[in-house]
Design an enzyme around this catalytic site. Sequence first.
Site, PDB file in Angstrom:
ATOM      1  N   ALA A  15       8.456 -37.980  -9.269  1.00 17.84           N
ATOM      2  CA  ALA A  15       8.546 -38.277 -10.695  1.00 17.84           C
ATOM      3  C   ALA A  15       8.276 -39.763 -10.849  1.00 17.84           C
ATOM      4  O   ALA A  15       8.799 -40.578 -10.081  1.00 17.84           O
ATOM      5  CB  ALA A  15       9.939 -37.936 -11.209  1.00 17.84           C
ATOM      6  N   LEU A  32      19.698 -32.309  -2.752  1.00 15.20           N
ATOM      7  CA  LEU A  32      18.473 -31.565  -2.399  1.00 15.20           C
ATOM      8  C   LEU A  32      18.665 -30.054  -2.352  1.00 15.20           C
ATOM      9  O   LEU A  32      17.897 -29.355  -1.689  1.00 15.20           O
ATOM     10  CB  LEU A  32      17.905 -32.058  -1.046  1.00 15.20           C
ATOM     11  CG  LEU A  32      17.628 -33.556  -0.946  1.00 15.20           C
ATOM     12  CD1 LEU A  32      17.274 -33.934   0.483  1.00 15.20           C
ATOM     13  CD2 LEU A  32      16.497 -33.970  -1.882  1.00 15.20           C
ATOM     14  N   THR A  73      15.099 -42.729   1.254  1.00 19.21           N
ATOM     15  CA  THR A  73      15.560 -41.995   0.081  1.00 19.21           C
ATOM     16  C   THR A  73      17.003 -41.526   0.275  1.00 19.21           C
ATOM     17  O   THR A  73      17.816 -41.582  -0.644  1.00 19.21           O
ATOM     18  CB  THR A  73      14.616 -40.796  -0.191  1.00 19.21           C
ATOM     19  OG1 THR A  73      13.337 -41.329  -0.504  1.00 19.21           O
ATOM     20  CG2 THR A  73      15.105 -39.930  -1.323  1.00 19.21           C
ATOM     21  N   SER A 118      16.237 -44.805  -8.843  1.00 22.41           N
ATOM     22  CA  SER A 118      15.225 -43.934  -9.464  1.00 22.41           C
ATOM     23  C   SER A 118      15.863 -42.826 -10.288  1.00 22.41           C
ATOM     24  O   SER A 118      15.197 -41.901 -10.704  1.00 22.41           O
ATOM     25  CB  SER A 118      14.313 -43.342  -8.395  1.00 22.41           C
ATOM     26  OG  SER A 118      15.040 -42.491  -7.545  1.00 22.41           O
ATOM     27  N   TRP A 127      17.630 -41.482 -13.670  1.00 23.83           N
ATOM     28  CA  TRP A 127      16.713 -40.360 -13.518  1.00 23.83           C
ATOM     29  C   TRP A 127      15.435 -40.722 -14.224  1.00 23.83           C
ATOM     30  O   TRP A 127      15.474 -41.088 -15.391  1.00 23.83           O
ATOM     31  CB  TRP A 127      17.290 -39.082 -14.158  1.00 23.83           C
ATOM     32  CG  TRP A 127      18.512 -38.603 -13.493  1.00 23.83           C
ATOM     33  CD1 TRP A 127      19.792 -38.718 -13.910  1.00 23.83           C
ATOM     34  CD2 TRP A 127      18.575 -37.859 -12.255  1.00 23.83           C
ATOM     35  NE1 TRP A 127      20.654 -38.108 -13.030  1.00 23.83           N
ATOM     36  CE2 TRP A 127      19.924 -37.578 -12.008  1.00 23.83           C
ATOM     37  CE3 TRP A 127      17.614 -37.424 -11.353  1.00 23.83           C
ATOM     38  CZ2 TRP A 127      20.345 -36.877 -10.874  1.00 23.83           C
ATOM     39  CZ3 TRP A 127      18.040 -36.729 -10.243  1.00 23.83           C
ATOM     40  CH2 TRP A 127      19.394 -36.460 -10.004  1.00 23.83           C
ATOM     41  N   GLU A 171       9.727 -34.557  -0.849  1.00 21.90           N
ATOM     42  CA  GLU A 171      10.306 -35.219  -2.019  1.00 21.90           C
ATOM     43  C   GLU A 171      10.451 -36.728  -1.845  1.00 21.90           C
ATOM     44  O   GLU A 171      11.263 -37.348  -2.524  1.00 21.90           O
ATOM     45  CB  GLU A 171      11.657 -34.564  -2.373  1.00 21.90           C
ATOM     46  CG  GLU A 171      11.531 -33.102  -2.794  1.00 21.90           C
ATOM     47  CD  GLU A 171      12.576 -32.675  -3.808  1.00 21.90           C
ATOM     48  OE1 GLU A 171      12.995 -33.487  -4.650  1.00 21.90           O
ATOM     49  OE2 GLU A 171      12.985 -31.500  -3.757  1.00 21.90           O
ATOM     50  N   GLU A 203       0.837  -1.206   0.000  1.00 21.09           N
ATOM     51  CA  GLU A 203       0.000   0.000   0.000  1.00 21.09           C
ATOM     52  C   GLU A 203       0.867   1.249   0.000  1.00 21.09           C
ATOM     53  O   GLU A 203       0.596   2.223  -0.713  1.00 21.09           O
ATOM     54  CB  GLU A 203      -0.885   0.046   1.260  1.00 21.09           C
ATOM     55  CG  GLU A 203      -1.825  -1.128   1.429  1.00 21.09           C
ATOM     56  CD  GLU A 203      -1.200  -2.270   2.215  1.00 21.09           C
ATOM     57  OE1 GLU A 203      -0.004  -2.575   1.971  1.00 21.09           O
ATOM     58  OE2 GLU A 203      -1.869  -2.863   3.065  1.00 21.09           O
ATOM     59  N   CYS A 222      -0.276   0.508   7.847  1.00 17.45           N
ATOM     60  CA  CYS A 222      -0.654   0.956   6.512  1.00 17.45           C
ATOM     61  C   CYS A 222      -1.938   1.768   6.549  1.00 17.45           C
ATOM     62  O   CYS A 222      -2.157   2.631   5.702  1.00 17.45           O
ATOM     63  CB  CYS A 222      -0.829  -0.242   5.585  1.00 17.45           C
ATOM     64  SG  CYS A 222       0.739  -0.982   5.171  1.00 17.45           S
ATOM     65  N   ARG A 265      11.849 -25.622  -5.503  1.00 21.26           N
ATOM     66  CA  ARG A 265      12.701 -25.666  -4.296  1.00 21.26           C
ATOM     67  C   ARG A 265      13.161 -24.264  -3.910  1.00 21.26           C
ATOM     68  O   ARG A 265      13.241 -23.925  -2.730  1.00 21.26           O
ATOM     69  CB  ARG A 265      13.961 -26.492  -4.588  1.00 21.26           C
ATOM     70  CG  ARG A 265      13.832 -27.948  -4.301  1.00 21.26           C
ATOM     71  CD  ARG A 265      15.181 -28.590  -4.515  1.00 21.26           C
ATOM     72  NE  ARG A 265      15.071 -30.024  -4.644  1.00 21.26           N
ATOM     73  CZ  ARG A 265      16.006 -30.804  -5.143  1.00 21.26           C
ATOM     74  NH1 ARG A 265      17.154 -30.282  -5.576  1.00 21.26           N
ATOM     75  NH2 ARG A 265      15.826 -32.096  -5.217  1.00 21.26           N
TER      76      ARG A 265
HETATM   77  N1  LIG Z   1      11.023 -40.890  -8.379  1.00 19.53           N
HETATM   78  C1  LIG Z   1      11.000 -40.056  -7.371  1.00 19.53           C
HETATM   79  O1  LIG Z   1      10.509 -38.925  -7.495  1.00 19.53           O
HETATM   80  C2  LIG Z   1      11.563 -40.469  -6.052  1.00 19.53           C
HETATM   81  C3  LIG Z   1      11.631 -39.511  -5.022  1.00 19.53           C
HETATM   82  C4  LIG Z   1      12.121 -39.930  -3.796  1.00 19.53           C
HETATM   83  C5  LIG Z   1      12.495 -41.226  -3.587  1.00 19.53           C
HETATM   84  N2  LIG Z   1      12.407 -42.111  -4.594  1.00 19.53           N
HETATM   85  C6  LIG Z   1      12.791 -43.512  -4.369  1.00 19.53           C
HETATM   86  O2  LIG Z   1      12.015 -43.994  -3.277  1.00 19.53           O
HETATM   87  C7  LIG Z   1      12.763 -45.014  -2.638  1.00 19.53           C
HETATM   88  C8  LIG Z   1      12.773 -44.758  -1.135  1.00 19.53           C
HETATM   89  O3  LIG Z   1      11.470 -44.908  -0.623  1.00 19.53           O
HETATM   90  P1  LIG Z   1      11.246 -45.683   0.737  1.00 19.53           P
HETATM   91  O4  LIG Z   1       9.800 -45.900   0.889  1.00 19.53           O
HETATM   92  O5  LIG Z   1      12.145 -46.852   0.729  1.00 19.53           O
HETATM   93  O6  LIG Z   1      11.847 -44.710   1.810  1.00 19.53           O
HETATM   94  P2  LIG Z   1      11.428 -43.246   2.300  1.00 19.53           P
HETATM   95  O7  LIG Z   1       9.965 -43.071   2.192  1.00 19.53           O
HETATM   96  O8  LIG Z   1      12.318 -42.251   1.691  1.00 19.53           O
HETATM   97  O9  LIG Z   1      11.866 -43.310   3.815  1.00 19.53           O
HETATM   98  C9  LIG Z   1      11.218 -44.163   4.678  1.00 19.53           C
HETATM   99  C10 LIG Z   1      11.892 -43.985   5.991  1.00 19.53           C
HETATM  100  O10 LIG Z   1      11.455 -42.792   6.601  1.00 19.53           O
HETATM  101  C11 LIG Z   1      11.406 -43.018   7.988  1.00 19.53           C
HETATM  102  N3  LIG Z   1      10.221 -42.379   8.549  1.00 19.53           N
HETATM  103  C12 LIG Z   1      10.213 -41.515   9.579  1.00 19.53           C
HETATM  104  N4  LIG Z   1       8.981 -41.166   9.905  1.00 19.53           N
HETATM  105  C13 LIG Z   1       8.172 -41.829   9.077  1.00 19.53           C
HETATM  106  C14 LIG Z   1       6.775 -41.914   8.977  1.00 19.53           C
HETATM  107  N5  LIG Z   1       5.962 -41.198   9.778  1.00 19.53           N
HETATM  108  N6  LIG Z   1       6.247 -42.739   8.048  1.00 19.53           N
HETATM  109  C15 LIG Z   1       7.045 -43.421   7.206  1.00 19.53           C
HETATM  110  N7  LIG Z   1       8.391 -43.408   7.266  1.00 19.53           N
HETATM  111  C16 LIG Z   1       8.949 -42.609   8.206  1.00 19.53           C
HETATM  112  C17 LIG Z   1      11.263 -44.532   8.186  1.00 19.53           C
HETATM  113  O11 LIG Z   1      12.205 -44.940   9.103  1.00 19.53           O
HETATM  114  P3  LIG Z   1      12.028 -46.420   9.854  1.00 19.53           P
HETATM  115  O12 LIG Z   1      12.054 -47.439   8.789  1.00 19.53           O
HETATM  116  O13 LIG Z   1      13.168 -46.435  10.743  1.00 19.53           O
HETATM  117  O14 LIG Z   1      10.694 -46.365  10.529  1.00 19.53           O
HETATM  118  C18 LIG Z   1      11.611 -45.130   6.860  1.00 19.53           C
HETATM  119  O15 LIG Z   1      12.817 -45.834   6.922  1.00 19.53           O
HETATM  120  C19 LIG Z   1      14.142 -45.002  -3.221  1.00 19.53           C
HETATM  121  O16 LIG Z   1      14.217 -46.060  -4.135  1.00 19.53           O
HETATM  122  C20 LIG Z   1      14.200 -43.673  -3.945  1.00 19.53           C
HETATM  123  O17 LIG Z   1      15.083 -43.738  -5.052  1.00 19.53           O
HETATM  124  C21 LIG Z   1      11.960 -41.783  -5.829  1.00 19.53           C
END
Ligand SMILES: NC(=O)c1ccc[n+]([C@@H]2O[C@H](COP(=O)([O-])OP(=O)(O)OC[C@H]3O[C@@H](n4cnc5c(N)ncnc54)[C@H](OP(=O)(O)O)[C@@H]3O)[C@@H](O)[C@H]2O)c1
Length: 365
Positions: free
Chosen positions: A148, A198, A190, A162, A164, A294, A46, A78, A178
């Site tokens: 993705a 990141l 991840t 993953s 790319w 992410e 303003e 203001c 971001r």
């Molecule tokens: N294409 C894409 O855009 C993309 C993006 C990101 C990731 N990715 C892929 O996704 C895969 C990873 O996924 P992911 O499912 O294995 O792992 P994630 O979702 O990245 O991580 C899971 C971890 O987060 C922790 N966590 C903490 N609080 C949580 C909650 N409230 N709920 C769930 N988890 C929680 C857990 O620890 P605890 O097990 O100790 O409980 C679990 O180990 C990789 O292969 C990566 O390359 C792809």
Amino acid sequence: MQRALDLAARGLGRVEPNPMVGAVVVRGGEVVGEGFHARFGGPHAEVVALDAAGDAARGADLYVTLEPCCHHGKTPPCTQAVLHAGIRRVVAAVTDPFPEVGGRGLARLREAGVAVEVGLMEAEARRLNAAFFKRVLTGLPLVIAKWAMTLDGRLAAGSGRSRWISSEAGRRRVHEVRAVCDAVIVGAGTVAADAPSLTVRLAPLPEVRPQPARVLLDDALVTDPARPPASTVADAPVLVYTSPAALEREAARADALRRAGCEVIESAEAEGGLDLRAVLQDLARRGMSRVLLEGGSRVFGAFFAARLVDRVMVFVAPKVLGSANAISPVAGPAGLELETALALEDMTATPIGPDVLIEGRASDY
Ligand SMILES: NC(=O)c1ccc[n+]([C@@H]2O[C@H](COP(=O)([O-])OP(=O)(O)OC[C@H]3O[C@@H](n4cnc5c(N)ncnc54)[C@H](OP(=O)(O)O)[C@@H]3O)[C@@H](O)[C@H]2O)c1
């Protein structure tokens, strides 16, 4: 008002945690001054618009995307500037949700004899400042879930790889988003699979903005302090949220992470991992109003299950992975049925390089 909203949007990434605000002074059907809030701590929209209008503001109308403030914050109220300039009528898109304003700015103007209207393009104004409204009204930041996936709906191959899935053009778009977020959140899975940096590298960062914080959800405290993102704190801060039990059990790792410059934060637990609402509340308390989620798969599952996602941003790559054990994007609880599926609104599809970006709203914000 549309012009005022367009001006307001130029403050994106520069004014937070303040709202973006635009203002236009109109006299005899002509714009005689305009302005927007350009940076945190800087003059309000303003004041900029009234200064630009000068004497022409006397007897003019002021269109503003948010109720003018009436309290002494970083700048004088203001409402005072509006009265001093001799504005005849104020049209505000929406009242300010901020407890110290909350309609009092408009009331002050009315008392002083200014004609006041409120509600013109209110939905657009709320949407523009969704992050501000959500944080002020709920104490939580706006959560944008971004992933993705391949055309057959997979986030990663069965091996966990993953990189790319999306194209360079898609990744540039992610870096643009971001650049205006306060934090990027990922799960420990991840971090272990990808050691992602990141940071914002493929898009310009607004000059007043630091890199977004990297937030790791790691209830078992398994993050390797020697790998990114934990090993690259000089590039951007790293906040590691973990459980009280892990902090006790993994005291040496917690120390190593702290020595690497990470902040290790004890957080409450819920079923399946950390209490995500508590993590978000802590981020909002630190002044964060817009965060980019992410992944990965389990973290997305937990955020959707807790209904904590506000916006979705999905890149679909023209690739068919074609593997039964490949990871799907949102691994929430088993057994859910279509009746309880989350319905998104305002969906758009935009070609970005060879990919299609699908965006939509998953909450009222
Ligand atoms: N294409 C894409 O855009 C993309 C993006 C990101 C990731 N990715 C892929 O996704 C895969 C990873 O996924 P992911 O499912 O294995 O792992 P994630 O979702 O990245 O991580 C899971 C971890 O987060 C922790 N966590 C903490 N609080 C949580 C909650 N409230 N709920 C769930 N988890 C929680 C857990 O620890 P605890 O097990 O100790 O409980 C679990 O180990 C990789 O292969 C990566 O390359 C792809």
